[in-house]
Design a protein around this motif. Structure first.
Motif, PDB file in Angstrom:
ATOM      1  N   VAL A  70      18.088 -20.032 -17.794  1.00  0.00           N
ATOM      2  CA  VAL A  70      16.806 -21.095 -17.359  1.00  0.00           C
ATOM      3  C   VAL A  70      16.216 -21.671 -18.859  1.00  0.00           C
ATOM      4  O   VAL A  70      16.038 -22.832 -19.130  1.00  0.00           O
ATOM      5  N   THR A  71      16.156 -20.585 -19.685  1.00  0.00           N
ATOM      6  CA  THR A  71      15.221 -20.924 -20.977  1.00  0.00           C
ATOM      7  C   THR A  71      16.334 -21.680 -21.736  1.00  0.00           C
ATOM      8  O   THR A  71      15.950 -23.127 -22.365  1.00  0.00           O
ATOM      9  N   ALA A  72      17.829 -21.619 -21.783  1.00  0.00           N
ATOM     10  CA  ALA A  72      18.474 -22.583 -22.358  1.00  0.00           C
ATOM     11  C   ALA A  72      18.470 -23.986 -21.851  1.00  0.00           C
ATOM     12  O   ALA A  72      18.454 -24.964 -22.538  1.00  0.00           O
ATOM     13  N   LEU A  73      18.407 -23.881 -20.593  1.00  0.00           N
ATOM     14  CA  LEU A  73      18.443 -25.270 -19.863  1.00  0.00           C
ATOM     15  C   LEU A  73      17.241 -26.052 -20.226  1.00  0.00           C
ATOM     16  O   LEU A  73      17.426 -27.087 -20.447  1.00  0.00           O
ATOM     17  N   LEU A  74      16.024 -25.418 -20.134  1.00  0.00           N
ATOM     18  CA  LEU A  74      15.013 -26.097 -20.334  1.00  0.00           C
ATOM     19  C   LEU A  74      14.720 -26.641 -21.976  1.00  0.00           C
ATOM     20  O   LEU A  74      14.231 -27.356 -22.228  1.00  0.00           O
ATOM     21  N   ASP A  75      15.339 -25.624 -22.693  1.00  0.00           N
ATOM     22  CA  ASP A  75      15.558 -25.984 -23.945  1.00  0.00           C
ATOM     23  C   ASP A  75      16.101 -27.284 -24.346  1.00  0.00           C
ATOM     24  O   ASP A  75      15.808 -28.300 -25.127  1.00  0.00           O
ATOM     25  N   SER A  84       8.649 -30.830 -19.920  1.00  0.00           N
ATOM     26  CA  SER A  84       7.538 -30.529 -20.971  1.00  0.00           C
ATOM     27  C   SER A  84       7.265 -29.101 -20.476  1.00  0.00           C
ATOM     28  O   SER A  84       7.308 -28.903 -19.199  1.00  0.00           O
ATOM     29  N   ARG A  85       6.731 -28.348 -21.368  1.00  0.00           N
ATOM     30  CA  ARG A  85       6.303 -26.698 -20.963  1.00  0.00           C
ATOM     31  C   ARG A  85       4.826 -26.837 -21.545  1.00  0.00           C
ATOM     32  O   ARG A  85       4.718 -27.127 -22.646  1.00  0.00           O
ATOM     33  N   LYS A  94       1.670 -17.414 -18.195  1.00  0.00           N
ATOM     34  CA  LYS A  94       2.998 -18.133 -17.517  1.00  0.00           C
ATOM     35  C   LYS A  94       2.893 -19.524 -18.152  1.00  0.00           C
ATOM     36  O   LYS A  94       2.095 -20.184 -18.626  1.00  0.00           O
ATOM     37  N   ILE A  95       4.130 -20.053 -18.007  1.00  0.00           N
ATOM     38  CA  ILE A  95       4.472 -21.529 -18.439  1.00  0.00           C
ATOM     39  C   ILE A  95       4.734 -22.288 -16.928  1.00  0.00           C
ATOM     40  O   ILE A  95       5.342 -21.847 -16.263  1.00  0.00           O
ATOM     41  N   VAL A  96       4.374 -23.583 -17.205  1.00  0.00           N
ATOM     42  CA  VAL A  96       4.655 -24.594 -16.157  1.00  0.00           C
ATOM     43  C   VAL A  96       5.606 -25.656 -16.703  1.00  0.00           C
ATOM     44  O   VAL A  96       5.201 -26.165 -17.942  1.00  0.00           O
ATOM     45  N   VAL A  97       6.374 -26.287 -16.140  1.00  0.00           N
ATOM     46  CA  VAL A  97       7.414 -27.083 -16.463  1.00  0.00           C
ATOM     47  C   VAL A  97       7.117 -28.405 -15.771  1.00  0.00           C
ATOM     48  O   VAL A  97       7.029 -28.321 -14.440  1.00  0.00           O
ATOM     49  N   ARG A  98       7.047 -29.449 -16.163  1.00  0.00           N
ATOM     50  CA  ARG A  98       6.747 -30.744 -15.525  1.00  0.00           C
ATOM     51  C   ARG A  98       7.991 -31.734 -16.249  1.00  0.00           C
ATOM     52  O   ARG A  98       8.288 -31.696 -17.281  1.00  0.00           O
ATOM     53  N   PRO A  99       8.312 -32.805 -15.186  1.00  0.00           N
ATOM     54  CA  PRO A  99       9.184 -33.797 -15.768  1.00  0.00           C
ATOM     55  C   PRO A  99       8.247 -34.862 -16.341  1.00  0.00           C
ATOM     56  O   PRO A  99       7.102 -34.815 -16.269  1.00  0.00           O
ATOM     57  N   THR A 100       8.766 -35.496 -17.758  1.00  0.00           N
ATOM     58  CA  THR A 100       8.053 -36.293 -18.286  1.00  0.00           C
ATOM     59  C   THR A 100       8.066 -37.732 -17.948  1.00  0.00           C
ATOM     60  O   THR A 100       8.828 -37.981 -16.734  1.00  0.00           O
TER      61      THR A 100
END
Length: 166
Positions: A70-75, A84-85, A94-100
């Motif tokens: 998941v980390t590699a994918l998000l990178d 964006s994180r 904790k981190i939230v991931v959002r589409p830009t």
């Protein structure tokens, strides 16, 4: 005669379903290629575009990925400007991931015409027909999910996997 007709109609529906799956697969390939991502990355973007946001652990569970994957994918997706994180406002550990906005615009260009055409197609069906279609789609999805579990169980039981040929 009626039995053969019903059996042949069932076979036609089964073949049309398979053809639909192939067409959806081709659409996903084209979209992934256009966006410059792989199919797992595309699935992640779909999850985020539907949900609006997710934590990395939620994405991992949804996509069946390890924390490192998941980390590699998000990178990759962050480097492309698609996600964006940011710290979770309720728990800053904790981190939230959002589409830009960038990927949202690209998704609209790719999928907007499909959605519009799909709604026009659905307008040809009555309420009763739509209920039948919805029932079929839900049952078909459940069938697919059951078969995923069955195949994974075969693999987990030690059935040798086929090796990829290069």
């Amino acid at each position: 005669m009626a039995r053969e007709t019903l059996d042949s109609l069932r076979a036609e529906v089964a073949n049309a379903t398979r053809d639909l799956q192939t067409a959806v697969d081709a659409l996903d390939d084209a979209a992934a290629e256009h966006l410059g991502v792989n199919r797992t990355d595309l699935r992640c973007l779909d999850v985020l575009l539907r949900a609006g946001s997710a934590r990395p652990g939620e994405l991992g569970a949804e996509l069946g990925l390890t924390t490192g994957s998941v980390t590699a994918l998000l990178d990759r997706l962050e480097k492309l400007g698609y996600v964006s994180r940011s710290p979770d406002p309720t728990d800053r550990r904790k981190i939230v991931v959002r589409p830009t906005a960038r990927v949202q615009r690209k998704a609209e260009v790719l999928y907007g015409p499909l959605v519009e055409s799909g709604y026009r197609t659905l307008a040809h069906y009555s309420r009763a027909e739509l209920e039948i279609l919805l029932d079929f789609l839900r049952r078909s999805r459940a069938l697919q999910e059951e078969q995923v579990q069955r195949i994974r169980a075969i693999t987990a039981a030690g059935e040798p996997r086929e090796r990829k040929r290069t």
